[in-house]
Design an enzyme around this catalytic site. Structure first.
Site, short mmCIF file in Angstrom:
data_model
loop_
_atom_site.label_atom_id
_atom_site.label_comp_id
_atom_site.label_asym_id
_atom_site.label_seq_id
_atom_site.Cartn_x
_atom_site.Cartn_y
_atom_site.Cartn_z
N ASP A 62 57.81 -34.04 -138.94
CA ASP A 62 56.80 -33.85 -139.98
C ASP A 62 57.48 -33.12 -141.14
OD1 ASP A 62 54.85 -32.83 -141.70
OD2 ASP A 62 53.45 -32.29 -140.10
N SER B 42 45.38 -30.77 -146.08
CA SER B 42 46.00 -29.94 -145.05
C SER B 42 47.12 -29.06 -145.58
CB SER B 42 46.52 -30.81 -143.91
OG SER B 42 47.50 -31.70 -144.41
N HIS C 33 54.32 -30.75 -143.84
CA HIS C 33 53.80 -29.39 -143.65
C HIS C 33 54.95 -28.40 -143.52
CE1 HIS C 33 50.48 -32.07 -142.30
NE2 HIS C 33 49.81 -31.22 -143.06
#
Ligand SMILES: *[C@@H]1O[C@H](CO)[C@@H](O)[C@H](O)[C@H]1NC(C)=O
Ligand SMILES: *[C@@H]1O[C@H](CO)[C@@H](O)[C@H](O)[C@H]1NC(C)=O
Ligand SMILES: *[C@@H]1O[C@H](CO)[C@@H](O)[C@H](O)[C@H]1NC(C)=O
Length: 493
Positions: free
Chosen positions: A460, A213, A463
């Protein structure tokens, strides 16, 4: 920190012992192992949240609907106007950069390269001239605040961004994270990403990001960087043709694609939408099922890292195994080397170096230990508003540098095809301010105010917000690609 229903990883107890054995080798390893061990459980939570956010990608073409947020309006002419207004500024910035770099001593770039650069710039000024010396190490340098040239595009001007990365739209207040330029020590990156020139290079071609990702994060950035060169209605995304997401640039008959293969080799986590799996098992020697989809691609950009950080040992299917249950546990670095060996062998035998350029993106770091950058009162990467600057010595944010070195080594081991290892790790380690943190989605939904107020659980720090750090990674790719001659297409060796 532990999510409900989460089990202890079976490898968790044994693996630190294996790591301790190695810690006698170098003093730096002591600190490294300590950090790896101390952030270990947090990593596991991070990666579980990663897998759930991965599921929320928009399911339909060109829309960011599926993420539970209001649909974006169709792209107006605004960004196109902004783009066409750019060359002037670009030129000015180039001029400024040139003056600035003239003052700076050049350690690595040769006089000849510098002379060549100057003469070329003088002969053909303006956008599209990219001549970054191959020998210049882009990974060494500094972040410089530059709100004149950055961000490279505006968040609201890129309709293709998913709600996972649109931090301002998700409630972030400070936007300084968008405004840092990377200044390599020994040369300059291009002052801007010239979408039209890049798309000319990509005409009739395919650019594909392959990996996890983080590579999808970078793919989203690349789509936003190129899309100003394309007319409304002539650009769209098709989500999930098999393991692929495809951005179509109709006017150029070109695609910018992302291929989901978080371990590069086959694994039980290969479903691009449903891969939230507790016990990840890989087949370190099996790459063909994925790699068949990489054949004939003109620009391949690989990565694999974050999924390896889930446990200290990797579960590896036995050669005689029929099901994923039949596996052994192998120390992370050993399994990683085996996988990259499989990858390197495939590239060596299947990529046509006359046609295809291959890149390997280095480790993308996490920021979940604020003590590491001298902020013991911090909560992961939440509320960090500036990069780490003026920091002496190594920054121990928990990066597994063994994997970094193995990837660099594997890239060199491909002898028949030149592989460019794009080293973004140390520079990105300084960007504690640039993660999506609580300004993102989880299981397809925007975080609730309650969740946003609890960054210890929900931030998070894997990312990156867009616009942001992955744009700079792509500017490095752009610099490498545009500084080389265009390969003659269709030639066979
Ligand atoms: C850029 O930053 C400086 C210093 O913070 C500020 O004075 C200036 O107004 C900013 N310019 C833009 C275009 O945001
Ligand atoms: C479009 O690009 C593909 C390669 O991606 C190529 O095979 C095809 O011939 C191109 N079509 C045209 C009309 O140029
Ligand atoms: C580097 O790559 C070579 C060739 O693939 C391999 O034999 C060697 O073990 C690797 N070394 C490290 C430190 O990964």
């Amino acid at each position: 920190m532990r999510l409900p229903g989460q089990r202890n990883p079976p490898g968790a107890k044994r693996a630190p012992v294996a790591s301790h054995r190695r810690s006698g080798r170098l003093p730096v390893y002591v600190a490294g192992v300590f950090f790896l061990a101390s952030v270990f459980l947090m990593f596991r939570d991070e990666i579980l949240s990663l897998t759930t956010t991965a599921r929320s990608s928009p399911p339909t073409a060109g829309s960011s609907a599926g993420d539970g947020l209001p649909r974006r309006e169709e792209l107006s002419v605004k960004p196109v106007l902004r783009h066409s207004g750019k060359p002037e500024r670009h030129h000015r910035v180039t001029e400024r950069h040139r003056k600035a770099s003239a003052k700076r001593p050049r350690k690595k770039a040769t006089k000849a390269a510098a002379a060549k650069k100057t003469s070329k710039v003088a002969a053909r000024p303006g956008p599209g001239v990219v001549d970054v010396p191959e020998t210049c190490d882009l990974s060494k340098g500094d972040w410089v605040f530059d709100n004149a040239s950055y961000p490279l595009y505006r968040e609201e001007a890129c309709e293709f961004l998913t709600a996972q990365v649109t931090c301002m739209r998700n409630g972030r207040r400070d936007d300084g994270y968008q405004k840092w330029r990377w200044q390599p020590r020994d040369c300059d990156l291009p002052a801007a990403f010239d979408a039209k020139h890049f798309m000319e290079r990509l005409r009739g071609k395919r650019l594909m990001f392959v990996g996890d990702s983080l590579n999808r994060n970078q793919w989203e950035s690349m789509v936003c960087l190129v899309q100003p060169a394309l007319s409304p209605g002539k650009k769209y995304v098709t989500w999930w043709e098999g393991n692929r997401v495809i951005f179509h640039a109709v006017e150029y008959n070109a695609t910018v694609e992302f291929y989901w293969a978080p371990f590069l080799v086959e694994s039980n986590s290969d479903d691009p939408k449903i891969h939230s799996i507790q016990d990840r098992v890989i087949k370190p020697d099996a790459i063909a099922a994925h790699a068949g989809n990489w054949r004939g691609v003109d620009y391949l950009v690989f990565n694999t890292y974050i999924w390896w950080m889930n446990t200290l040992n990797m579960k590896v299917m036995r050669p005689t195994g029929k099901t994923w249950e039949e596996h052994d546990e192998v120390v992370r670095i050993e399994a990683y080397r085996r996988v990259l060996d499989t990858w390197a062998t495939w590239v060596n035998h299947n990529v046509d170096p006359a046609r295809t350029s291959v890149f390997f993106m280095s480790v993308s770091p996490l920021h979940i230990s604020p003590e590491a950058w001298g902020n013991p009162g911090g909560v992961r990467c939440a509320k960090e508003e500036a990069p780490v600057r003026k920091w002496r010595g190594p920054l121990w944010v928990g990066t597994d540098w063994d994997l970094h070195r193995a990837a660099a080594n594997a890239s060199r081991a491909v002898t028949r095809v030149p592989v460019t290892f794009v080293d973004v790790t140390a520079m990105s380690e300084r960007r504690k301010d640039a993660h999506t943190s609580v300004h993102t989605i989880r299981q397809g939904r925007a975080l609730t105010p309650e969740q946003q107020a609890d960054p210890a659980t929900y931030a998070d720090c894997i990312h990156w917000c867009l616009p942001g750090v992955p744009d700079v990674w792509n500017l490095m790719l752009y610099a490498r690609i545009m500084s080389r001659p265009s390969p003659p297409s269709g030639r066979r060796v």
